[in-house]
Design a protein around this motif. Structure first.
Motif, PDB file in Angstrom:
ATOM      1  N   UNK A 145      62.105  69.105  77.430  1.00 33.64           N
ATOM      2  CA  UNK A 145      62.879  68.972  78.667  1.00 33.64           C
ATOM      3  C   UNK A 145      61.954  68.555  79.802  1.00 33.64           C
ATOM      4  N   UNK A 146      62.377  67.574  80.585  1.00 34.05           N
ATOM      5  CA  UNK A 146      61.603  67.155  81.737  1.00 34.05           C
ATOM      6  C   UNK A 146      61.779  68.059  82.937  1.00 34.05           C
ATOM      7  N   UNK A 147      62.725  68.999  82.878  1.00 35.45           N
ATOM      8  CA  UNK A 147      63.018  69.874  84.005  1.00 35.45           C
ATOM      9  C   UNK A 147      62.821  71.340  83.691  1.00 35.45           C
ATOM     10  N   UNK A 148      63.593  72.193  84.397  1.00 36.76           N
ATOM     11  CA  UNK A 148      63.535  73.640  84.221  1.00 36.76           C
ATOM     12  C   UNK A 148      64.471  74.104  83.114  1.00 36.76           C
ATOM     13  N   UNK A 149      64.379  75.407  82.821  1.00 37.81           N
ATOM     14  CA  UNK A 149      65.218  75.981  81.781  1.00 37.81           C
ATOM     15  C   UNK A 149      66.543  76.507  82.335  1.00 37.81           C
ATOM     16  N   UNK A 150      66.526  77.687  82.948  1.00 37.30           N
ATOM     17  CA  UNK A 150      67.768  78.352  83.330  1.00 37.30           C
ATOM     18  C   UNK A 150      68.236  77.933  84.716  1.00 37.30           C
ATOM     19  N   UNK A 151      67.327  77.970  85.681  1.00 32.12           N
ATOM     20  CA  UNK A 151      67.679  77.640  87.061  1.00 32.12           C
ATOM     21  C   UNK A 151      66.416  77.239  87.799  1.00 32.12           C
ATOM     22  N   UNK A 172      65.549  64.135  79.649  1.00 35.85           N
ATOM     23  CA  UNK A 172      64.827  63.836  80.870  1.00 35.85           C
ATOM     24  C   UNK A 172      64.983  64.918  81.921  1.00 35.85           C
ATOM     25  N   UNK A 173      66.110  65.622  81.892  1.00 36.93           N
ATOM     26  CA  UNK A 173      66.390  66.691  82.837  1.00 36.93           C
ATOM     27  C   UNK A 173      66.137  68.065  82.248  1.00 36.93           C
TER      28      UNK A 173
END
Length: 288
Positions: A145-151, A172-173
């Motif tokens: 994942x290019x972003x965060x997990x939960x929040x 990507x997100x």
């Protein structure tokens, strides 16, 4: 401590120890071998015990059953957080922290022959105030994942670069963590089963995918997996073997346009829209 074969074992106990003092500088954690039964943090535990600098977790070998965090558990990092992995078997890797803020950018590098279940460029459930960055040179990764997990928000760009390795699912997100930022995925080699420009059940603003070369990508979705795109999706292919390209998402909508540009490569099927996902404006395909 060593096991019966002489291999190093690192024991980490899960009792919470509240760290009261800040570190006015960088932290550097290096693991060259062994087995870790718990989690590893580049930063601190307690909320007031922030790192007034950058963090580095460098894993050259070994097995870690818990999660690896470039940042802290609750404590903030005022600079950048960095995770470098070579020849290790890991469960979850976070470029950022668990609940700890990252004031700078996050960086994750996988250099050689690692086996990793899941990588998040960002944090588990906290903000990253600049960019997230992943570079994969080799290794086997199930979910990336290019972003965060939960929040948690990411204020900068979400950058993912694949130079080699084998990846099952690339997003990507984030995973359920929305972002109002743009995603940028660049593929220069390796193989990917499914590539999503967006997130998994997570919103992103705009997605951008560039494939310069690849051994094989089975499916490319400009959008997300059950995650929407707030503006456009952009896919550019310059070489490589790709089976399917969808300009939109998988069960996710695109509010703006989908744009696909193919300059070279071998592609079986191209669809301007999504797979069970709407495109609210135009679907554009150019084969040059």
């Amino acid at each position: 401590k060593t096991d019966q074969n002489g291999n190093g074992i690192v024991e980490i106990y899960t009792d919470v120890i509240e760290t009261l003092g800040s570190i006015n500088g960088d932290t550097n954690l290096i693991i060259n071998n062994g087995t870790v039964g718990g989690s590893i943090f580049g930063g601190s535990d307690g909320e007031v015990a922030k790192i007034e600098g950058n963090t580095l977790v460098n894993i050259n070998n070994g097995t870690i059953s818990g999660s690896v965090y470039g940042g802290g558990n609750v404590a903030a990092v005022t600079g950048d957080s960095n995770v470098i992995v070579t020849n290790a078997k890991l469960s979850n890797v976070y470029g950022g922290g668990n609940q700890g803020l990252i004031n700078g950018s996050t960086y994750v590098q996988v250099l050689d022959s690692a086996e990793i279940e899941t990588i998040f460029a960002g944090s588990n459930q906290s903000n990253v105030l600049n960019d997230t960055n992943i570079i994969i040179t080799n290794g086997t990764i199930k979910n990336l994942y290019g972003g965060n997990n939960i929040t948690g928000l990411i204020n900068g760009k979400l950058n993912t670069t694949i130079n080699g390795g084998k990846i099952s699912n690339l997003y990507g997100g984030g995973n359920k963590a929305d972002t109002t930022s743009n995603t940028y995925v660049e593929v220069n080699g390796g193989s990917i089963t499914k590539l999503y420009g967006g997130g998994k059940e997570a919103l992103v603003n705009q997605s951008n995918i560039t494939v310069n070369n690849t051994d094989q990508i089975n499916r490319i979705y400009g959008g997300g997996y059950a995650g929407n795109i707030a503006s456009d999706t952009n896919i550019e292919v310059n070489d490589g073997l790709i089976i399917y390209i969808f300009g939109g998402g998988y069960s996710g909508d695109v509010t703006g346009n989908t744009n696909i540009e193919v300059n070279a490569g071998k592609i079986t099927d191209i669809y301007g829209g999504g797979y069970v996902g709407d495109v609210l404006e135009n679907a554009n395909i150019a084969v040059n």
